[in-house]
Design a protein around this motif. Structure first.
Motif, short mmCIF file in Angstrom:
data_model
loop_
_atom_site.label_atom_id
_atom_site.label_comp_id
_atom_site.label_asym_id
_atom_site.label_seq_id
_atom_site.Cartn_x
_atom_site.Cartn_y
_atom_site.Cartn_z
N LEU A 164 0.83 -1.19 0.00
CA LEU A 164 0.00 0.00 0.00
C LEU A 164 0.87 1.24 0.00
O LEU A 164 2.01 1.21 0.47
N SER A 165 0.34 2.32 -0.51
CA SER A 165 1.01 3.60 -0.37
C SER A 165 0.99 3.98 1.11
O SER A 165 0.00 3.73 1.81
N ALA A 166 2.06 4.56 1.58
CA ALA A 166 2.09 5.01 2.97
C ALA A 166 0.94 5.98 3.22
O ALA A 166 0.57 6.77 2.36
N CYS A 167 0.36 5.91 4.39
CA CYS A 167 -0.75 6.75 4.86
C CYS A 167 -2.12 6.22 4.45
O CYS A 167 -3.14 6.66 4.99
N VAL A 168 -2.18 5.28 3.50
CA VAL A 168 -3.47 4.72 3.10
C VAL A 168 -4.10 3.96 4.26
O VAL A 168 -5.31 4.09 4.52
N LEU A 169 -3.31 3.18 4.98
CA LEU A 169 -3.83 2.41 6.10
C LEU A 169 -4.40 3.33 7.17
O LEU A 169 -5.50 3.10 7.69
N GLU A 170 -3.68 4.40 7.48
CA GLU A 170 -4.15 5.35 8.49
C GLU A 170 -5.42 6.06 8.02
O GLU A 170 -6.36 6.29 8.79
N GLN A 171 -5.46 6.40 6.74
CA GLN A 171 -6.64 7.08 6.19
C GLN A 171 -7.87 6.19 6.27
O GLN A 171 -8.96 6.64 6.67
N LEU A 172 -7.72 4.93 5.90
CA LEU A 172 -8.85 4.00 5.94
C LEU A 172 -9.33 3.80 7.37
O LEU A 172 -10.54 3.69 7.62
N SER A 173 -8.40 3.77 8.31
CA SER A 173 -8.75 3.62 9.72
C SER A 173 -9.50 4.84 10.22
O SER A 173 -10.52 4.74 10.91
N PRO A 218 11.69 4.60 10.87
CA PRO A 218 11.35 5.59 11.92
C PRO A 218 10.51 6.72 11.33
O PRO A 218 10.77 7.19 10.22
N GLN A 219 9.50 7.13 12.06
CA GLN A 219 8.69 8.26 11.60
C GLN A 219 9.48 9.55 11.82
O GLN A 219 10.17 9.71 12.81
N GLY A 220 9.36 10.43 10.88
CA GLY A 220 10.06 11.70 10.97
C GLY A 220 9.38 12.72 10.10
O GLY A 220 8.38 13.32 10.47
N VAL A 221 9.90 12.89 8.89
CA VAL A 221 9.33 13.85 7.95
C VAL A 221 7.90 13.48 7.59
O VAL A 221 7.02 14.33 7.53
N LEU A 222 7.65 12.16 7.36
CA LEU A 222 6.31 11.68 7.04
C LEU A 222 5.72 11.00 8.26
O LEU A 222 6.28 10.02 8.77
N ARG A 223 4.59 11.50 8.70
CA ARG A 223 3.97 10.99 9.93
C ARG A 223 2.98 9.87 9.64
O ARG A 223 1.80 9.93 9.98
N CYS A 224 3.48 8.82 8.98
CA CYS A 224 2.70 7.61 8.68
C CYS A 224 3.65 6.42 8.77
O CYS A 224 4.86 6.56 8.58
N ALA A 225 3.09 5.24 9.02
CA ALA A 225 3.90 4.03 9.03
C ALA A 225 4.34 3.71 7.60
O ALA A 225 3.53 3.74 6.68
N ARG A 226 5.62 3.41 7.44
CA ARG A 226 6.14 3.11 6.10
C ARG A 226 7.24 2.06 6.19
O ARG A 226 7.90 1.90 7.23
N SER A 227 7.46 1.36 5.06
CA SER A 227 8.49 0.32 5.01
C SER A 227 9.62 0.68 4.07
O SER A 227 10.62 -0.03 3.99
N THR A 228 9.46 1.77 3.32
CA THR A 228 10.44 2.12 2.29
C THR A 228 11.01 3.51 2.52
O THR A 228 10.57 4.25 3.39
N ASP A 229 11.96 3.86 1.67
CA ASP A 229 12.49 5.21 1.66
C ASP A 229 11.39 6.19 1.24
O ASP A 229 10.33 5.78 0.75
N LEU A 230 11.67 7.47 1.38
CA LEU A 230 10.73 8.52 1.02
C LEU A 230 11.07 9.08 -0.36
O LEU A 230 12.24 9.23 -0.70
N TYR A 231 10.02 9.43 -1.10
CA TYR A 231 10.18 9.93 -2.46
C TYR A 231 9.26 11.14 -2.66
O TYR A 231 8.33 11.36 -1.89
#
Length: 301
Positions: A204-213, A230-243
């Motif tokens: 899933l795209s990061a933040c989709v899970l939080e949005q659905l919840s 680790p959460q930092g710049v993007l405040r959502c659970a993620r498994s990959t680098d940021l783009y």
């Protein structure tokens, strides 16, 4: 004149007035310069209502001399599609923007950023989502030889960023999963395959899970995100680098005045549905992904 006659006369006048207004509006609209905005159609379905429609509505209001109209472009071969369907501007993933900037010289105008990120160059990522009860799945390596569900093989944040993460962990993304099931839509299709036991992990795209919840469509406790960064710049659970996020780009030979007007308008557009248009200055991560996955000469989005 009787009351009935006055009502009838008023009704006729109103119809004539309405007709005049319609004709005037149509004539006015016909005088506007049509601006075609191409849209690579590999986004989640809510993109249209969350971003595309509000953006074009705002541009049409902010720049009344123009009429901005969407043009759907197939994502299978965006380079060929863009050549066959000339547009003035283009909305695409950062991946497609990278590819088309090399092949056709399209230029950056603005980048969509979620309000959950502080950096437009680092506002999108992917998440390896599994059922919370799957205690056998804890790390990325545990997903080897498992069945994965994802939206499309050319989805940037819904597939390619996950492939890149597998590569960066020293694994072979081409032969990592036992089987890949592409459902076209991340929700509900990919998550439904998880629930039904037909897939072990969903991308899933990061933040989709939080949005659905937050919308009450799922119970967050039923799922977990593996290999969380680790959460930092993007405040959502993620498994990959940021783009970088979705890009609003312009044809290379677009008139400078029009490009400036559109850029200025997008920068003035207030946040809508938790997204806003801004400027991204770093696309090196996208270049790295394409290089590592050897996608430079491929037609992926």
């Amino acid at each position: 004149m009787s009351v009935r006659q006055r009502i009838k006369s008023t009704a006729i006048f109103k119809r004539l007035l309405a007709g005049f207004i319609f004709i005037s509006a149509a004539s006015f609209a016909a005088e506007k310069t049509e601006i075609k905005v191409g849209v690579i159609d590999s986004f989640n379905p809510e993109f249209s209502t969350q971003t595309l429609e509000p953006t074009l509505k705002f541009l049409n209001s902010k720049l009344p001399a123009y009429r901005f109209v969407p043009v759907s472009l197939n994502s299978v071969n965006p380079d060929k599609e863009l050549k066959n369907n000339p547009v003035d501007f283009l909305i695409s993933s950062a991946g497609t923007f990278h590819e088309l900037s090399l092949s056709q010289g399209i230029v950056h105008v603005a980048t969509r950023k979620t309000i959950l990120s502080d950096d437009p160059s680092a506002s999108e990522a992917g998440a390896f989502v599994t059922l919370a009860k799957r205690e056998d799945l804890k790390e990325l390596r545990d997903l080897k030889e498992k069945v994965v569900a994802a939206s499309q093989p050319n989805s940037f944040d819904g597939w390619l960023v996950a492939q890149h993460e597998i590569f960066k962990n020293g694994l072979d993304p081409e032969n990592f999963f036992k089987r890949s099931v592409f459902t076209h839509f991340q929700f509900p299709d990919s998550l439904m395959l998880l629930i039904q036991g037909e897939a072990d992990v969903a991308i899933l795209s990061a933040c989709v899970l939080e949005q659905l919840s937050n919308e009450g469509l799922i119970e967050a406790s039923d799922f977990k995100v593996l290999a969380q960064k680790p959460q930092g710049v993007l405040r959502c659970a993620r498994s990959t680098d940021l783009y970088p996020g979705i890009v609003f780009a312009a044809r290379e030979d677009i008139p400078p005045k029009l490009k400036w007007e559109v850029t200025s308008a997008l920068m003035s557009m207030p946040p809508t549905n938790d997204y806003e248009w801004t400027i991204a200055s770093r696309f090196s991560k996208v270049d790295e992904l394409y290089r590592d996955l050897q996608l430079v000469s491929c037609n992926f989005n």
